[in-house]
Enzyme design. Structure first.
Site, PDB file in Angstrom:
ATOM      1  N   GLY A  10       0.832  -1.204   0.000  1.00 43.31           N
ATOM      2  CA  GLY A  10       0.000   0.000   0.000  1.00 43.31           C
ATOM      3  C   GLY A  10       0.867   1.254   0.000  1.00 43.31           C
ATOM      4  N   ASP A  37      -1.788 -12.777   5.378  1.00 40.02           N
ATOM      5  CA  ASP A  37      -3.098 -12.186   5.649  1.00 40.02           C
ATOM      6  C   ASP A  37      -3.204 -11.974   7.158  1.00 40.02           C
ATOM      7  OD1 ASP A  37      -5.755 -11.604   6.054  1.00 40.02           O
ATOM      8  OD2 ASP A  37      -6.518 -13.217   4.775  1.00 40.02           O
ATOM      9  N   ILE A  38      -3.302 -10.728   7.579  1.00 37.28           N
ATOM     10  CA  ILE A  38      -3.322 -10.466   9.028  1.00 37.28           C
ATOM     11  C   ILE A  38      -4.608 -10.969   9.695  1.00 37.28           C
ATOM     12  CG2 ILE A  38      -1.650  -8.548   8.965  1.00 37.28           C
ATOM     13  CD1 ILE A  38      -4.118  -6.633   9.330  1.00 37.28           C
ATOM     14  N   TYR A  62      -8.406  -1.819   5.435  1.00 38.63           N
ATOM     15  CA  TYR A  62      -9.472  -1.693   4.430  1.00 38.63           C
ATOM     16  C   TYR A  62      -9.752  -0.197   4.342  1.00 38.63           C
ATOM     17  CZ  TYR A  62     -13.913  -2.654   2.035  1.00 38.63           C
ATOM     18  OH  TYR A  62     -14.938  -2.725   1.127  1.00 38.63           O
ATOM     19  N   THR A 102      -6.857   6.670  11.897  1.00 36.91           N
ATOM     20  CA  THR A 102      -7.354   7.734  11.016  1.00 36.91           C
ATOM     21  C   THR A 102      -8.056   8.886  11.736  1.00 36.91           C
ATOM     22  OG1 THR A 102      -8.963   8.135   9.223  1.00 36.91           O
ATOM     23  CG2 THR A 102      -9.466   6.352  10.711  1.00 36.91           C
ATOM     24  N   ASP A 103      -8.067  10.043  11.106  1.00 38.93           N
ATOM     25  CA  ASP A 103      -8.849  11.193  11.575  1.00 38.93           C
ATOM     26  C   ASP A 103     -10.355  10.920  11.491  1.00 38.93           C
ATOM     27  OD1 ASP A 103      -8.546  11.087   8.759  1.00 38.93           O
ATOM     28  OD2 ASP A 103      -9.026  13.200   8.527  1.00 38.93           O
ATOM     29  N   TYR A 126     -16.087   2.864   7.954  1.00 38.26           N
ATOM     30  CA  TYR A 126     -14.610   2.833   7.955  1.00 38.26           C
ATOM     31  C   TYR A 126     -14.073   3.362   9.290  1.00 38.26           C
ATOM     32  CZ  TYR A 126      -9.857   4.544   7.091  1.00 38.26           C
ATOM     33  OH  TYR A 126      -8.514   4.838   7.204  1.00 38.26           O
ATOM     34  N   LYS A 130     -12.123   1.298  12.238  1.00 40.45           N
ATOM     35  CA  LYS A 130     -10.762   1.718  12.625  1.00 40.45           C
ATOM     36  C   LYS A 130     -10.712   2.002  14.126  1.00 40.45           C
ATOM     37  CE  LYS A 130      -7.540   2.440  10.407  1.00 40.45           C
ATOM     38  NZ  LYS A 130      -6.403   1.543  10.021  1.00 40.45           N
ATOM     39  N   TRP A 151      -5.742  12.050   5.447  1.00 44.96           N
ATOM     40  CA  TRP A 151      -5.651  12.462   4.039  1.00 44.96           C
ATOM     41  C   TRP A 151      -4.300  12.052   3.429  1.00 44.96           C
ATOM     42  CZ3 TRP A 151      -8.204  17.903   3.025  1.00 44.96           C
ATOM     43  CH2 TRP A 151      -9.409  17.993   3.720  1.00 44.96           C
TER      44      TRP A 151
END
Ligand code: NDP
Ligand code: TDO
Length: 289
Positions: A10, A37-38, A62, A102-103, A126, A130, A151
């Site tokens: 990624g 694969d985690i 994801y 993530t924000d 999402y 997370k 971002w």
């Protein structure tokens, strides 16, 4: 120290790979699907043990924000359950762990930059998955931290910068939302921050389990697009539009600027201004074409 980078193909994983040679004190094992694969706890545990791994940077996730609204199960499996697997293995084999979040765990109703202790309240699948992943790390006895970022873009993979450069060449005019405000982050800068943290001898979670990292400054997606067109020298008129004029399956926070004082103070991390990093990334994208 031997570090396993999961989700290594990624954006963030690729940037870590690109910087790896500059850190002679760190050894790396890069892995991604289908090799590792985690979500498979037993294989993960076996892989870590066989490769004598001492630390993990979890870049696997994801990240399809809109798709997650209808594919809840996969998002939950990768962003939450699998983080539980990583924490299990970290505790089992005494590993250090940096997990990225993530924000989008915030609802976006604040009017000043979010600190690490601000209440989370995700408004989409999402962000919610997370957050569940974060909770595994926060409650873990392993030496582990969560770094929230926002971002993210890179010269690797697909992201907003590349989408804008492409759309800008295809169209004369583009509408981009101006009432969602946050901070862009060059994945290379985040990669460097992670490696700097591992290069220090200090205990990772000595001063808390959550950190915020983005570039410096503030922008709306509209401002970000204008800068992408300007720096990328793409002749496309970008018009500011409201969120209601760009309907998407997932809701996104209107405000998600994060305060980075803690990561700067605790680990001595220097944070570049977002426009400077954008220039660097776009020149790399152009070199690669
Ligand atoms: N992208 C962004 O704008 C932001 C990202 N973040 C967070 O930063 C981190 C890194 O994001 P980014 O580099 O953009 O993510 P990417 O989507 O670019 O990369 C994620 C990688 O993880 C892989 N992966 C997915 N499922 C698994 C699995 N079960 N086991 C192993 N690998 C898997 C993906 O493979 P495949 O492609 O085959 O699915 C992909 O290679 C993530 O935690 C993300 O939530 C935070 C804020 C912003
Ligand atoms: C393509 C496009 C998007 N937009 C808007 C939609 C959206 O509100 C915003 C950003 O679009 P994207 O769908 O690319 O971004 P999005 O997938 O929401 O990005 C998020 O990804 C996850 C993984 C994160 O963790 C977040 O930090 C954030 O980076 O721009 C426009 O207004 N016009 C356009 O032409």
């Amino acid at each position: 120290m031997k570090i396993l980078v999961t989700g290594a193909n990624g954006q963030l994983g690729s940037e870590i790979n690109g910087l790896a040679d500059s850190y002679s004190n760190l050894d790396f094992v890069f892995s991604d699907l289908p090799e590792l694969d985690i979500c498979n706890k037993e294989k993960l545990s076996q892989f870590v043990s066989e490769n004598k791994i001492e630390a993990i940077i979890n870049c696997a996730a994801y990240t399809a924000v809109d798709k997650a609204e209808e594919d809840f199960e996969t998002a939950e499996l990768v962003n939450a359950t699998a983080v539980g697997n990583l924490v299990f293995v970290a505790e089992e084999q005494n590993l250090k762990l940096i997990h990225i979040s993530t924000d989008y765990v915030f609802d976006g109703t604040a009017h000043f930059p979010y600190t690490e202790d601000y209440e989370v309240s995700p408004i989409g699948v999402y962000g919610a998955t997370k957050r569940k992943g974060e909770e595994y790390v926060i409650n873990s006895e392993s030496e582990s931290i969560v770094i929230r970022t926002s971002w993210l873009y890179s010269s690797f993979g697909n992201n907003f910068v590349k989408t804008m450069l492409r759309l800008g060449k295809e169209r004369d005019e583009l509408g981009v939302i101006f009432d969602q405000v946050g901070t862009p982050t060059y994945a290379r800068d985040l990669a460097q921050a992670c490696l700097e943290i591992f290069s220090k001898e200090e205990k990772l979670d000595q001063k808390g389990k959550i950190y915020h990292f983005s570039n410096e400054g503030v922008a709306s997606w509209y401002d970000f697009s204008k800068a992408i067109m300007e720096i990328g020298m793409v002749d496309c008129l970008v018009k500011p539009i409201e969120t209601k004029d760009y309907p998407t399956p997932a809701q996104r926070p209107h405000y998600s600027v994060m305060n980075k004082a803690k990561i700067k103070a605790d680990f001595g991390i220097e944070v570049p201004y977002w426009r400077d990093s954008l220039k660097e990334c776009i020149s790399r994208i152009k070199e690669e074409v």
